[in-house]
Motif scaffolding. Structure first.
Motif, PDB file in Angstrom:
ATOM      1  N   GLY A  62       2.207  -3.082   3.739  1.00 10.93           N
ATOM      2  CA  GLY A  62       3.631  -2.915   3.698  1.00 10.93           C
ATOM      3  C   GLY A  62       4.132  -1.725   2.519  1.00 10.93           C
ATOM      4  N   HIS A  63       5.339  -1.473   2.640  1.00  8.19           N
ATOM      5  CA  HIS A  63       5.966  -0.701   1.675  1.00  8.19           C
ATOM      6  C   HIS A  63       5.511   0.688   1.498  1.00  8.19           C
ATOM      7  CE1 HIS A  63       8.674   0.253  -1.835  1.00  8.19           C
ATOM      8  NE2 HIS A  63       9.243  -0.860  -1.589  1.00  8.19           N
ATOM      9  N   LEU A  64       4.914   1.313   2.510  1.00  7.79           N
ATOM     10  CA  LEU A  64       4.385   2.480   2.533  1.00  7.79           C
ATOM     11  C   LEU A  64       5.626   3.599   2.276  1.00  7.79           C
ATOM     12  CD1 LEU A  64       2.087   1.042   4.203  1.00  7.79           C
ATOM     13  CD2 LEU A  64       1.708   3.089   5.375  1.00  7.79           C
ATOM     14  N   SER A  65       5.284   4.684   1.384  1.00  8.23           N
ATOM     15  CA  SER A  65       6.118   5.682   1.027  1.00  8.23           C
ATOM     16  C   SER A  65       6.093   6.687   2.241  1.00  8.23           C
ATOM     17  CB  SER A  65       5.714   6.376  -0.133  1.00  8.23           C
ATOM     18  OG  SER A  65       6.244   7.598  -0.404  1.00  8.23           O
ATOM     19  N   ARG A  66       7.462   7.009   2.608  1.00  7.25           N
ATOM     20  CA  ARG A  66       7.669   7.987   3.507  1.00  7.25           C
ATOM     21  C   ARG A  66       7.000   9.502   3.169  1.00  7.25           C
ATOM     22  NH1 ARG A  66      11.396   8.172   7.411  1.00  7.25           N
ATOM     23  NH2 ARG A  66      12.644   6.409   6.679  1.00  7.25           N
ATOM     24  N   VAL A 119      -3.427   7.027   7.302  1.00  6.61           N
ATOM     25  CA  VAL A 119      -4.240   7.204   5.640  1.00  6.61           C
ATOM     26  C   VAL A 119      -4.323   6.017   5.023  1.00  6.61           C
ATOM     27  CG1 VAL A 119      -3.975   8.393   3.629  1.00  6.61           C
ATOM     28  CG2 VAL A 119      -3.260   9.847   5.523  1.00  6.61           C
ATOM     29  N   ALA A 120      -3.300   5.185   4.988  1.00  5.97           N
ATOM     30  CA  ALA A 120      -3.465   3.961   4.349  1.00  5.97           C
ATOM     31  C   ALA A 120      -4.675   2.849   5.027  1.00  5.97           C
ATOM     32  CB  ALA A 120      -2.494   3.021   4.401  1.00  5.97           C
ATOM     33  N   MET A 121      -4.734   2.821   6.266  1.00  3.95           N
ATOM     34  CA  MET A 121      -5.587   2.280   6.883  1.00  3.95           C
ATOM     35  C   MET A 121      -7.119   2.879   6.567  1.00  3.95           C
ATOM     36  SD  MET A 121      -6.333  -0.422   8.678  1.00  3.95           S
ATOM     37  CE  MET A 121      -5.043  -1.069   9.572  1.00  3.95           C
ATOM     38  N   LEU A 122      -7.225   4.122   6.689  1.00  5.92           N
ATOM     39  CA  LEU A 122      -8.616   4.797   6.441  1.00  5.92           C
ATOM     40  C   LEU A 122      -9.208   4.301   5.031  1.00  5.92           C
ATOM     41  CD1 LEU A 122     -10.754   6.827   7.389  1.00  5.92           C
ATOM     42  CD2 LEU A 122      -9.411   8.573   6.532  1.00  5.92           C
ATOM     43  N   THR A 123      -8.301   4.687   4.114  1.00  5.61           N
ATOM     44  CA  THR A 123      -8.515   4.746   2.576  1.00  5.61           C
ATOM     45  C   THR A 123      -8.909   3.189   2.196  1.00  5.61           C
ATOM     46  OG1 THR A 123      -7.103   6.359   1.709  1.00  5.61           O
ATOM     47  CG2 THR A 123      -7.788   4.823   0.312  1.00  5.61           C
ATOM     48  N   ILE A 124      -8.155   2.234   2.768  1.00  5.50           N
ATOM     49  CA  ILE A 124      -8.250   0.818   2.383  1.00  5.50           C
ATOM     50  C   ILE A 124      -9.750   0.304   3.068  1.00  5.50           C
ATOM     51  CG2 ILE A 124      -7.446  -1.596   2.749  1.00  5.50           C
ATOM     52  CD1 ILE A 124      -4.567  -0.240   2.217  1.00  5.50           C
ATOM     53  N   ALA A 148       0.786  -1.008   0.048  1.00  2.20           N
ATOM     54  CA  ALA A 148       0.122  -0.064   0.057  1.00  2.20           C
ATOM     55  C   ALA A 148       0.789   1.314   0.241  1.00  2.20           C
ATOM     56  CB  ALA A 148      -0.939   0.065   1.193  1.00  2.20           C
ATOM     57  N   ASN A 149       1.687   1.349  -1.106  1.00  9.96           N
ATOM     58  CA  ASN A 149       2.746   2.405  -1.155  1.00  9.96           C
ATOM     59  C   ASN A 149       2.191   3.888  -0.957  1.00  9.96           C
ATOM     60  OD1 ASN A 149       4.554   3.960  -3.449  1.00  9.96           O
ATOM     61  ND2 ASN A 149       5.639   2.936  -2.028  1.00  9.96           N
ATOM     62  N   HIS A 150       1.131   4.220  -1.660  1.00 11.52           N
ATOM     63  CA  HIS A 150       0.907   5.775  -1.778  1.00 11.52           C
ATOM     64  C   HIS A 150      -0.580   6.174  -1.774  1.00 11.52           C
ATOM     65  CE1 HIS A 150       1.090   4.300  -5.876  1.00 11.52           C
ATOM     66  NE2 HIS A 150       0.161   5.319  -6.178  1.00 11.52           N
ATOM     67  N   GLU A 151      -0.940   7.312  -1.462  1.00  7.48           N
ATOM     68  CA  GLU A 151      -2.124   7.861  -1.430  1.00  7.48           C
ATOM     69  C   GLU A 151      -2.054   8.726  -2.685  1.00  7.48           C
ATOM     70  OE1 GLU A 151      -6.369   8.588  -0.263  1.00  7.48           O
ATOM     71  OE2 GLU A 151      -4.721   7.132   0.227  1.00  7.48           O
ATOM     72  N   LYS A 152      -2.936   8.417  -3.935  1.00 10.85           N
ATOM     73  CA  LYS A 152      -2.711   9.040  -5.142  1.00 10.85           C
ATOM     74  C   LYS A 152      -2.666  10.719  -5.146  1.00 10.85           C
ATOM     75  CE  LYS A 152      -4.317   9.067  -9.923  1.00 10.85           C
ATOM     76  NZ  LYS A 152      -5.288   8.532 -10.778  1.00 10.85           N
ATOM     77  N   GLY A 199       5.185   0.401 -11.481  1.00 11.94           N
ATOM     78  CA  GLY A 199       5.418   1.386 -10.456  1.00 11.94           C
ATOM     79  C   GLY A 199       5.211   0.561  -9.138  1.00 11.94           C
ATOM     80  N   HIS A 200       4.137   1.554  -8.475  1.00  9.50           N
ATOM     81  CA  HIS A 200       3.760   0.894  -7.085  1.00  9.50           C
ATOM     82  C   HIS A 200       2.277   0.909  -6.727  1.00  9.50           C
ATOM     83  CE1 HIS A 200       7.953   0.614  -5.197  1.00  9.50           C
ATOM     84  NE2 HIS A 200       8.146   1.583  -6.097  1.00  9.50           N
ATOM     85  N   LEU A 201       1.994   0.029  -6.013  1.00  6.18           N
ATOM     86  CA  LEU A 201       0.276  -0.123  -5.751  1.00  6.18           C
ATOM     87  C   LEU A 201      -0.082   0.961  -4.737  1.00  6.18           C
ATOM     88  CD1 LEU A 201      -1.540  -2.456  -6.846  1.00  6.18           C
ATOM     89  CD2 LEU A 201      -1.383  -3.310  -4.490  1.00  6.18           C
ATOM     90  N   SER A 202      -1.216   1.774  -5.098  1.00  7.16           N
ATOM     91  CA  SER A 202      -1.811   2.593  -4.332  1.00  7.16           C
ATOM     92  C   SER A 202      -2.595   2.172  -3.311  1.00  7.16           C
ATOM     93  CB  SER A 202      -2.606   3.721  -5.210  1.00  7.16           C
ATOM     94  OG  SER A 202      -3.829   2.992  -5.576  1.00  7.16           O
ATOM     95  N   ASN A 203      -3.086   2.982  -2.210  1.00  8.33           N
ATOM     96  CA  ASN A 203      -3.990   2.504  -1.139  1.00  8.33           C
ATOM     97  C   ASN A 203      -5.489   1.917  -1.698  1.00  8.33           C
ATOM     98  OD1 ASN A 203      -1.980   3.309   0.918  1.00  8.33           O
ATOM     99  ND2 ASN A 203      -2.980   5.348   0.896  1.00  8.33           N
ATOM    100  N   VAL A 204      -5.735   2.729  -2.881  1.00  9.94           N
ATOM    101  CA  VAL A 204      -7.107   2.304  -3.262  1.00  9.94           C
ATOM    102  C   VAL A 204      -6.878   1.007  -4.141  1.00  9.94           C
ATOM    103  CG1 VAL A 204      -8.862   3.019  -5.222  1.00  9.94           C
ATOM    104  CG2 VAL A 204      -8.075   4.776  -3.467  1.00  9.94           C
ATOM    105  N   SER A 205      -5.853   0.973  -4.827  1.00 10.52           N
ATOM    106  CA  SER A 205      -5.626  -0.384  -5.611  1.00 10.52           C
ATOM    107  C   SER A 205      -5.715  -1.500  -4.530  1.00 10.52           C
ATOM    108  CB  SER A 205      -4.509  -0.230  -6.390  1.00 10.52           C
ATOM    109  OG  SER A 205      -4.748   0.694  -7.423  1.00 10.52           O
ATOM    110  N   ALA A 206      -4.561  -1.512  -3.495  1.00  9.20           N
ATOM    111  CA  ALA A 206      -4.787  -2.376  -2.526  1.00  9.20           C
ATOM    112  C   ALA A 206      -6.068  -2.819  -1.950  1.00  9.20           C
ATOM    113  CB  ALA A 206      -3.799  -1.888  -1.444  1.00  9.20           C
TER     114      ALA A 206
END
Length: 262
Positions: free
Chosen positions: A215-219, A226-231, A163-167, A188-195
């Protein structure tokens, strides 16, 4: 003892995971400092001599940074990667420690059956791994631009899912345009929505108990909350609510997780 999993670090600045049973252990990637890897082994009660392998997903520095020191300091460890990845790894690893697997073909390390499967990412021949032991399975799926059918078929039980990024954060952030395009692309990398969408599909496939570790969240472009909320929102839009059947947790970028039993 069941199959156990621990994340030593998971993010764009470095990745390393431990999988073990009562007799032996393997590492997935070595993209953090050797000091942090050895500290993680000590914290999880894993003897250095029990580690028999480090499996490499691809050649990017946040996955191979400490391959030389790991293969030097751990007495029984061998480093496994496919041929294309070895050709692109620029870290000096002793020839005697190198082993080659073929993407798509299962192989055995001690009690563990390993299945390396192809993933879409901008590396030479990137892979994810499914690890099998005593009827249990965990899959490692990070550094993926999209979830292919092949990947989806692998994640039947426990999974570490990117869940790498919030678009929106990425698009408004300071990254240059070309880097943003790379991250957002199919390699590239998987977004929160895609996860979240992947998990909706997974739950809809078959109802069963699953543990999902994000995992693999972008700094720069994400945050655990944010990842948890979006997913969670993405799941709830499909009337799926994390709980007993779907356990959902975030792996932190720079700290060791607890030890999970699969």
């Amino acid at each position: 003892m069941p199959l156990q999993f621990c994340s030593f670090a998971s993010g764009s600045s470095g990745n390393c995971y431990l999988i073990k049973n009562q007799r032996s252990a393997i590492l997935i990637d070595a993209g953090i400092s050797g000091k942090k890897i050895f500290q993680g082994l000590e914290e999880t009660g894993t003897p250095f001599e029990a580690v028999s392998a480090v499996l490499v997903t691809h050649e990017h520095i946040d996955h191979v940074k400490s391959l030389p020191i790991v293969t030097k300091k751990l007495p029984n460890v061998l480093a496994w990667a496919n041929r294309q990845t070895w050709e692109h790894i620029e870290r000096p690893v002793a020839e005697g420690c190198r082993r080659v697997f073929t993407t798509g073909e299962d192989f055995q390390i001690d009690d563990f059956r390993i299945r390396p499967f192809a993933i879409p990412h901008d590396a030479a021949e990137p892979v994810g791994f499914s690890i099998y032991y005593d009827g249990r399975q965990i899959s490692i799926v990070t550094d993926v631009g999209c979830i292919t059918d092949e990947i989806f078929e692998e994640i039947t039980n426990a999974v570490l899912l990117e869940a790498n990024h919030e678009k929106e954060i990425l698009l408004m952030g300071r990254y240059p345009y070309n880097l943003k395009r790379r991250i957002l692309g199919d390699h590239g990398h998987l977004s929160n929505v895609s996860a979240g969408t992947c998990l909706c599909r997974l739950v809809g496939k078959k109802k069963k108990r699953r543990r999902v570790l994000l995992g693999h969240l972008s700094r720069e472009n994400n945050d655990p909350s944010v990842a948890m909320l979006t997913i969670t929102n993405t799941l709830q839009e499909q009337d799926i609510f994390p709980g007993d059947e779907l356990s959902l947790e975030v792996m932190l970028r720079d700290s060791c997780s607890c030890v999970y039993e699969v």
